[in-house]
Motif scaffolding. Structure first.
Motif, mmCIF file in Angstrom:
data_model
loop_
_atom_site.group_PDB
_atom_site.id
_atom_site.type_symbol
_atom_site.label_atom_id
_atom_site.label_comp_id
_atom_site.label_asym_id
_atom_site.label_seq_id
_atom_site.Cartn_x
_atom_site.Cartn_y
_atom_site.Cartn_z
ATOM 1 N N ASP A 114 -3.263 -2.242 15.720
ATOM 2 C CA ASP A 114 -1.807 -2.137 15.742
ATOM 3 C C ASP A 114 -1.120 -3.313 15.066
ATOM 4 O OD1 ASP A 114 -2.742 -3.863 17.677
ATOM 5 O OD2 ASP A 114 -1.228 -3.334 19.163
ATOM 6 N N VAL A 115 -1.873 -4.379 14.797
ATOM 7 C CA VAL A 115 -1.347 -5.553 14.103
ATOM 8 C C VAL A 115 -2.358 -5.964 13.041
ATOM 9 C CG1 VAL A 115 -0.607 -7.951 14.306
ATOM 10 C CG2 VAL A 115 -0.081 -6.341 16.150
ATOM 11 N N LEU A 116 -1.896 -6.118 11.789
ATOM 12 C CA LEU A 116 -2.783 -6.485 10.694
ATOM 13 C C LEU A 116 -2.189 -7.642 9.921
ATOM 14 C CD1 LEU A 116 -2.549 -3.095 10.847
ATOM 15 C CD2 LEU A 116 -4.472 -3.304 9.275
ATOM 16 N N THR A 117 -3.055 -8.515 9.399
ATOM 17 C CA THR A 117 -2.604 -9.659 8.611
ATOM 18 C C THR A 117 -3.515 -9.820 7.405
ATOM 19 O OG1 THR A 117 -3.927 -11.123 10.042
ATOM 20 C CG2 THR A 117 -1.573 -10.922 10.537
ATOM 21 N N LEU A 157 1.805 -9.866 5.602
ATOM 22 C CA LEU A 157 1.056 -10.155 4.383
ATOM 23 C C LEU A 157 1.255 -11.612 3.999
ATOM 24 C CD1 LEU A 157 1.999 -7.005 2.225
ATOM 25 C CD2 LEU A 157 0.124 -7.255 3.873
ATOM 26 N N CYS A 158 0.167 -12.273 3.650
ATOM 27 C CA CYS A 158 0.225 -13.657 3.178
ATOM 28 C C CYS A 158 0.959 -14.525 4.211
ATOM 29 C CB CYS A 158 0.893 -13.712 1.806
ATOM 30 S SG CYS A 158 0.668 -15.279 0.934
ATOM 31 N N LEU A 159 2.067 -15.170 3.829
ATOM 32 C CA LEU A 159 2.788 -16.037 4.761
ATOM 33 C C LEU A 159 3.601 -15.240 5.776
ATOM 34 C CD1 LEU A 159 3.982 -18.900 2.385
ATOM 35 C CD2 LEU A 159 1.879 -18.716 3.733
ATOM 36 N N GLY A 160 3.663 -13.925 5.616
ATOM 37 C CA GLY A 160 4.286 -13.101 6.645
ATOM 38 C C GLY A 160 3.577 -13.219 7.976
ATOM 39 N N THR A 161 2.313 -13.663 7.950
ATOM 40 C CA THR A 161 1.573 -13.906 9.193
ATOM 41 C C THR A 161 2.309 -14.903 10.079
ATOM 42 O OG1 THR A 161 -0.513 -13.437 8.067
ATOM 43 C CG2 THR A 161 -0.638 -14.673 10.129
ATOM 44 N N PHE A 162 2.970 -15.898 9.468
ATOM 45 C CA PHE A 162 3.711 -16.887 10.251
ATOM 46 C C PHE A 162 4.868 -16.233 11.005
ATOM 47 C CE2 PHE A 162 1.302 -19.709 7.635
ATOM 48 C CZ PHE A 162 1.206 -20.896 8.340
ATOM 49 N N VAL A 163 5.463 -15.211 10.419
ATOM 50 C CA VAL A 163 6.557 -14.508 11.093
ATOM 51 C C VAL A 163 6.032 -13.740 12.302
ATOM 52 C CG1 VAL A 163 8.407 -12.826 10.810
ATOM 53 C CG2 VAL A 163 7.819 -14.349 8.920
ATOM 54 N N ASP A 206 13.825 -0.005 13.773
ATOM 55 C CA ASP A 206 13.721 0.811 14.993
ATOM 56 C C ASP A 206 13.156 2.200 14.720
ATOM 57 O OD1 ASP A 206 14.871 -1.329 16.260
ATOM 58 O OD2 ASP A 206 16.903 -0.491 16.204
ATOM 59 N N GLU A 207 13.252 2.680 13.481
ATOM 60 C CA GLU A 207 12.836 4.042 13.155
ATOM 61 C C GLU A 207 11.529 4.091 12.376
ATOM 62 O OE1 GLU A 207 16.094 5.566 10.953
ATOM 63 O OE2 GLU A 207 17.542 5.349 12.588
ATOM 64 N N ALA A 208 10.911 2.953 12.118
ATOM 65 C CA ALA A 208 9.746 2.898 11.238
ATOM 66 C C ALA A 208 8.440 3.097 12.001
ATOM 67 C CB ALA A 208 9.709 1.566 10.493
ATOM 68 N N ASP A 209 7.502 3.814 11.373
ATOM 69 C CA ASP A 209 6.143 3.930 11.912
ATOM 70 C C ASP A 209 5.318 2.706 11.561
ATOM 71 O OD1 ASP A 209 6.751 6.691 12.535
ATOM 72 O OD2 ASP A 209 6.399 7.126 10.417
ATOM 73 N N LEU A 210 5.643 2.120 10.412
ATOM 74 C CA LEU A 210 4.917 0.962 9.895
ATOM 75 C C LEU A 210 5.938 -0.082 9.488
ATOM 76 C CD1 LEU A 210 2.272 -0.389 8.839
ATOM 77 C CD2 LEU A 210 2.629 0.882 6.702
ATOM 78 N N VAL A 211 5.772 -1.305 9.992
ATOM 79 C CA VAL A 211 6.692 -2.406 9.682
ATOM 80 C C VAL A 211 5.890 -3.499 8.982
ATOM 81 C CG1 VAL A 211 8.323 -4.100 10.589
ATOM 82 C CG2 VAL A 211 8.084 -1.859 11.715
ATOM 83 N N ILE A 212 6.314 -3.864 7.772
ATOM 84 C CA ILE A 212 5.585 -4.847 6.976
ATOM 85 C C ILE A 212 6.481 -6.040 6.678
ATOM 86 C CG2 ILE A 212 4.357 -5.277 4.812
ATOM 87 C CD1 ILE A 212 3.729 -2.321 4.659
ATOM 88 N N VAL A 213 5.981 -7.233 7.002
ATOM 89 C CA VAL A 213 6.631 -8.475 6.579
ATOM 90 C C VAL A 213 5.814 -8.991 5.397
ATOM 91 C CG1 VAL A 213 7.364 -10.791 7.236
ATOM 92 C CG2 VAL A 213 7.355 -8.947 8.946
ATOM 93 N N PRO A 214 6.288 -8.819 4.157
ATOM 94 C CA PRO A 214 5.443 -9.104 2.997
ATOM 95 C C PRO A 214 5.173 -10.585 2.764
ATOM 96 C CG PRO A 214 7.647 -8.480 2.294
ATOM 97 C CD PRO A 214 7.593 -8.248 3.773
ATOM 98 N N THR A 215 6.052 -11.449 3.247
ATOM 99 C CA THR A 215 5.829 -12.891 3.088
ATOM 100 C C THR A 215 6.942 -13.632 3.827
ATOM 101 O OG1 THR A 215 5.408 -14.666 1.472
ATOM 102 C CG2 THR A 215 7.118 -13.061 0.914
ATOM 103 N N TRP A 216 6.917 -14.930 3.718
ATOM 104 C CA TRP A 216 7.913 -15.807 4.341
ATOM 105 C C TRP A 216 8.212 -16.904 3.338
ATOM 106 C CZ3 TRP A 216 11.744 -16.342 7.300
ATOM 107 C CH2 TRP A 216 12.092 -17.531 7.944
ATOM 108 N N ARG A 217 9.373 -17.508 3.429
ATOM 109 C CA ARG A 217 9.761 -18.445 2.373
ATOM 110 C C ARG A 217 8.861 -19.668 2.320
ATOM 111 N NH1 ARG A 217 14.933 -17.396 4.635
ATOM 112 N NH2 ARG A 217 15.203 -18.304 6.688
ATOM 113 N N HIS A 218 8.558 -20.261 3.471
ATOM 114 C CA HIS A 218 7.625 -21.392 3.494
ATOM 115 C C HIS A 218 7.241 -21.644 4.944
ATOM 116 C CE1 HIS A 218 5.741 -25.300 2.896
ATOM 117 N NE2 HIS A 218 5.729 -25.023 1.604
#
Length: 317
Positions: free
Chosen positions: A153-156, A105-111, A66-78
């Motif tokens: 505003d959205v990057l993958t 990032l990487c499989l974080g795109t699925f999230v 809630d307080e972040a300017d940038l939110v990164i999902v670095p990956t996902w399990r599968h």
């Protein structure tokens, strides 16, 4: 707008390397670089266990998003696993809605796809899972051959190294080449395998190898951007027919020689605007454009601002 507070949202059973990428780029204090407040977030509560069984103590919960300017999902399990829990997806949607930049990032795109943030947009992910992303989320325009996609505003990004490229790109587009290059140098990675700004999708450029005529020609072209370079000039330097050169070039870079040359000229102009006091007219000619008038629309198309405005932000003081 700059970013300083970064939430890295991690899920259980994720690969360790991918989880560490944004922390490696943004987490270390470096002289001359902004001091980022990187917050490791456990999306599911408790320690995050990687796919190698290593437990990571993530001190923050989803409220840090809630307080972040940038939110990164670095990956996902599968990607074949069921989507993340609703509270994690809700946190991503709310962060995006209030104006935070959201990255997968990487499989974080699925999230991000499961959160609905990629509907109607182009997106990248690991090439092996690009067909699965396209079939599962048919409203997404999946780009299987690129290192990353910047939609503002959205990057993958694509695979593991593509995540590094995208994080450096975020620094470059916000704080300039000099800061991004310093971070890349400290990490001992290429500072610019790919680049561009919002809506620009870039391709990797092969490193020149001894005895490789295509790689040697690309290196030669980069040293001679102020000259009049045509595709025929490049194919002649590589000692290939025009048809063979076009085919080899597209196979190696994913783009055409003309598009690659134009992009490299704009990048060179960008560096000159940052590091010299040369008039824009001279910058244009040193980059291979006939005049500042010829440079301006290409520069604006790739970076979203004019050369003069860019210099005001990132030029030498």
């Amino acid at each position: 707008m700059g970013f300083r507070t970064i939430a890295v949202v991690m899920f259980d059973e994720i690969p360790l390397f991918e989880a560490s990428v944004p922390i490696a780029v943004f987490g270390e204090r470096r002289a001359g670089a902004p001091e980022f407040d990187v917050r490791a977030v456990s999306a599911e509560g408790g320690p995050v266990r990687t796919d190698a069984g290593i437990a990571l103590s993530a001190p923050y919960g989803l409220d840090a998003v809630d307080e972040a300017d940038l939110v990164i999902v670095p990956t996902w399990r599968h990607p074949l696993d069921r989507p993340p829990a609703d509270d994690a997806l809700k946190a991503l949607r709310e962060a995006h809605h209030r104006g935070a930049t959201v990255v997968g990032l990487c499989l974080g795109t699925f999230v991000l796809a499961a959160a609905g943030l990629l509907d109607g947009r182009p997106a990248a992910t690991h090439w092996r899972y690009a067909p699965l992303l396209a079939s599962r989320y048919p409203t997404i325009n999946v780009e299987p051959d690129v290192l990353y996609v910047d939609e503002g505003d959205v990057l993958t990004s694509a695979g593991s190294a593509g995540g590094i490229d995208l994080c450096l790109h975020l620094v470059r587009r916000t704080y300039g080449h000099r800061v991004a290059n310093d971070i890349a140098r400290s990490m001992v990675v290429p500072p610019h395998r790919a680049g561009g700004q919002a809506q620009y999708i870039d391709h990797p450029v092969p490193l020149p190898e001894t005895g490789d005529p295509l790689g040697e020609t690309l290196e030669w072209a980069l040293r001679n951007l102020d000259r009049e370079l045509t595709v025929d000039t490049l194919s002649s330097h590589a000692m290939m027919s025009r048809r063979t050169f076009d085919r080899r070039f597209r196979q190696a870079t994913g783009t055409t020689p003309t598009q690659w040359l134009l992009h490299q000229r704009v990048l060179h102009a960008q560096r000159l605007l940052e590091t010299t006091a040369d008039p824009v007219e001279l910058v244009a000619r040193r980059s291979g454009f006939a005049s500042a008038v010829a440079l301006r629309p290409h520069f604006r198309r790739q970076l979203g601002v004019s050369p003069t405005t860019y210099r005001q932000s990132f030029g030498p003081t």
